[in-house]
Design a protein around this motif. Structure first.
Motif, PDB file in Angstrom:
ATOM      1  N   SER A 156      97.344 -46.653  96.738  1.00  0.00           N
ATOM      2  CA  SER A 156      98.394 -47.200  97.595  1.00  0.00           C
ATOM      3  C   SER A 156      99.765 -46.695  97.158  1.00  0.00           C
ATOM      4  O   SER A 156      99.944 -46.218  96.031  1.00  0.00           O
ATOM      5  N   ARG A 157     100.739 -46.852  98.029  1.00  0.00           N
ATOM      6  CA  ARG A 157     102.101 -46.423  97.717  1.00  0.00           C
ATOM      7  C   ARG A 157     102.718 -47.270  96.615  1.00  0.00           C
ATOM      8  O   ARG A 157     103.648 -46.833  95.946  1.00  0.00           O
ATOM      9  N   ASP A 158     102.212 -48.475  96.414  1.00  0.00           N
ATOM     10  CA  ASP A 158     102.717 -49.287  95.307  1.00  0.00           C
ATOM     11  C   ASP A 158     102.485 -48.603  93.962  1.00  0.00           C
ATOM     12  O   ASP A 158     103.277 -48.761  93.028  1.00  0.00           O
ATOM     13  N   ILE A 159     101.411 -47.823  93.871  1.00  0.00           N
ATOM     14  CA  ILE A 159     101.091 -47.127  92.627  1.00  0.00           C
ATOM     15  C   ILE A 159     101.679 -45.724  92.620  1.00  0.00           C
ATOM     16  O   ILE A 159     102.293 -45.298  91.636  1.00  0.00           O
ATOM     17  N   SER A 160     101.494 -44.970  93.701  1.00  0.00           N
ATOM     18  CA  SER A 160     101.921 -43.570  93.712  1.00  0.00           C
ATOM     19  C   SER A 160     103.432 -43.408  93.622  1.00  0.00           C
ATOM     20  O   SER A 160     103.912 -42.355  93.188  1.00  0.00           O
ATOM     21  N   GLN A 161     104.206 -44.432  94.024  1.00  0.00           N
ATOM     22  CA  GLN A 161     105.655 -44.297  93.952  1.00  0.00           C
ATOM     23  C   GLN A 161     106.205 -44.542  92.554  1.00  0.00           C
ATOM     24  O   GLN A 161     107.365 -44.245  92.275  1.00  0.00           O
ATOM     25  N   LEU A 162     105.383 -45.069  91.654  1.00  0.00           N
ATOM     26  CA  LEU A 162     105.833 -45.296  90.285  1.00  0.00           C
ATOM     27  C   LEU A 162     105.981 -43.971  89.552  1.00  0.00           C
ATOM     28  O   LEU A 162     105.247 -43.013  89.827  1.00  0.00           O
TER      29      LEU A 162
END
Length: 468
Positions: A35-41
């Motif tokens: 998810s973007r919650d993880i990949s944006q980190l």
């Protein structure tokens, strides 16, 4: 643009949509991307470092305004700007913003770990220290480039996804189901050994660059020493390290390095924190080699890594020491050189892990045929005689020769006598690779060397050194 134009977050919505629905799935090779919650980190927070432009716009503009307030006031009033004071104030503002950002990211990571499964939380903890290969600039000249398969395999493993194209069963032990865990631990075929040899070769090369090539050796033997207690001669020569470097820790003293690469997600380690697994294995190495090295007035340092690049405490200390020597020799910034050394080791582990996932290469029972690996790699061979295990040191020499262009092949069994051995080798059919006659003859000499007596070995070396 986000730093100079206010209220434009929604304008980046199409870009964010393209990143989430097209770019990231293509990067991971499927629709099962995280998810973007993880990949944006950021990478140091177990992410990929692809930030969300929509959520980042307002923060970037606010930070830009706070850092340029004094400059704007000076321009509007026409007054002089205290450049030194402005520099100090802007540095302080930037430091505070960075600290607040770090705290926010750490909080997000903790929330993700708390909401996920225990294996996912364990993997995220390890991923915060294993992303050097993601942040390095790709360069074939400096050894920091990966193929698309290597990159995608490591990226998927980093985020708990199964690599693409895996076979259903291991090609070396067909009864075993071919999973990521099996691929990283299967010792049949020599790919696990090749992974170890690759890390040792990389450490050797870096040490040779920091010191001199003559000060670094492979597989150093710990010499025989006299003990002070009983005066007896104790033979510790059966112990060998992987690499030695003279003058590494202190001038005039040799440092012995022994390397271990372990899968911290194996069944026996799942209930133990990865850092504790590495620390325990460092202790095992010290128990085996430490006393013998101390008696020989040598330093011993275990270099323990996880398969995805997590370093043990001793490995971190050795890397920093090596980076300091390289920085002094090259007259470069220490932090940059330290990152370079870390990325080189990380890339070596990434390539070795991807090679393990390509399938194990082995020679089966007589009369059978080794099929191509699950990704089109492998060799075809026919075995028509009795099989015998080959000594480990011969395998090590074959690895260094790189018999095949880009593959490391482990010949796990060979015929007993020289005649059948010669016919056995001549019947090999190498697939997708070309091997020169001179290198082929050198391999025959090395294999034959292991079956000779000591006197015959000396004569063989005298007759073949000039030819091969």
């Amino acid at each position: 643009m986000q730093r100079v134009v206010p209220d434009i977050a929604e304008s980046f919505a199409p870009l964010e949509k393209a990143l989430a629905e097209e770019f990231i799935p293509a990067l991971f090779g499927g629709d099962d991307a995280p998810s973007r919650d993880i990949s944006q980190l950021p990478v140091r927070f177990a992410g990929v470092g692809i930030s969300n432009p929509v959520t980042a716009a307002d923060g970037n503009f606010a930070l830009s305004v706070s850092m340029t307030t004094e400059v704007s006031a000076s321009l509007k009033s026409g007054s002089d700007l205290d450049a030194i004071g402005y520099g100090l104030d802007s540095t302080r503002v930037l430091r505070q913003a960075k600290k607040a950002r770090e705290a926010e990211l750490a909080e997000k990571l903790e929330m993700l770990k708390a909401s996920g499964r225990p294996p996912d939380a364990r993997r995220m903890v390890r991923s915060t220290t294993t992303g050097a290969w993601l942040t390095a600039t790709p360069s074939s000249d400096f050894g920091t480039s990966l193929s698309s398969t290597e990159f995608r395999d490591s990226l998927r493993i980093r985020h708990g996804l199964t690599p693409l194209g895996l076979a259903s069963h291991c090609d070396a032990c067909p009864q075993a189901r071919f999973t990521v865990g099996h691929a990283l631990q299967c010792k049949i075929g020599g790919l696990v050994r090749a992974r170890h040899e690759a890390v040792a070769a990389e450490w050797h090369q870096l040490c040779a660059a920091a010191f001199t090539p003559s000060a670094v050796t492979d597989e150093p033997e710990i010499p025989m020493v006299h003990t002070a207690t009983d005066g007896a001669l104790h033979n510790t020569g059966t112990l060998r390290g992987d690499v030695s470097a003279h003058g590494f820790w202190s001038r005039g003293t040799t440092a012995i390095f022994d390397i271990r690469v372990t899968d911290t997600d194996s069944a026996s380690y799942r209930s133990t924190a990865p850092s504790k697994v590495l620390k325990r294995q460092e202790g095992e190495k010290k128990d085996k080699y430490g006393e013998a090295c101390l008696a020989a007035h040598q330093h011993f340092t275990p270099l323990v890594y996880s398969v995805d690049g997590m370093e043990g405490g001793e490995a971190i200390a050795a890397r920093k020491r090596l980076a300091s020597r390289l920085a002094a020799k090259w007259n470069r910034n220490y932090a940059q050189v330290c990152g370079f050394v870390r990325s080189r080791l990380s890339f070596t582990l990434v390539r070795s892990t991807s090679r393990c996932l390509c399938g194990t290469l082995a020679i089966p029972l007589p009369g059978t045929k080794v099929l191509l690996g699950p990704r089109g790699l492998g060799l075809t061979a026919f075995v028509h005689s009795t099989l015998l295990s080959l000594p480990d040191w011969v395998l090590s020499m074959l690895f260094r020769l790189k018999v095949l262009a880009s593959e490391v092949v482990s010949f796990s069994h060979f015929p007993r006598d020289f005649v059948s051995l010669f016919h056995f080798i001549m019947q090999f059919q190498f697939v997708h690779f070309e091997i020169s006659q001179r290198l082929f003859a050198a391999c025959i000499c090395i294999i034959t060397y292991s079956f000779l007596t000591r006197a015959s070995r000396s004569q063989l070396l005298l007759t073949t050194t000039g030819s091969y």
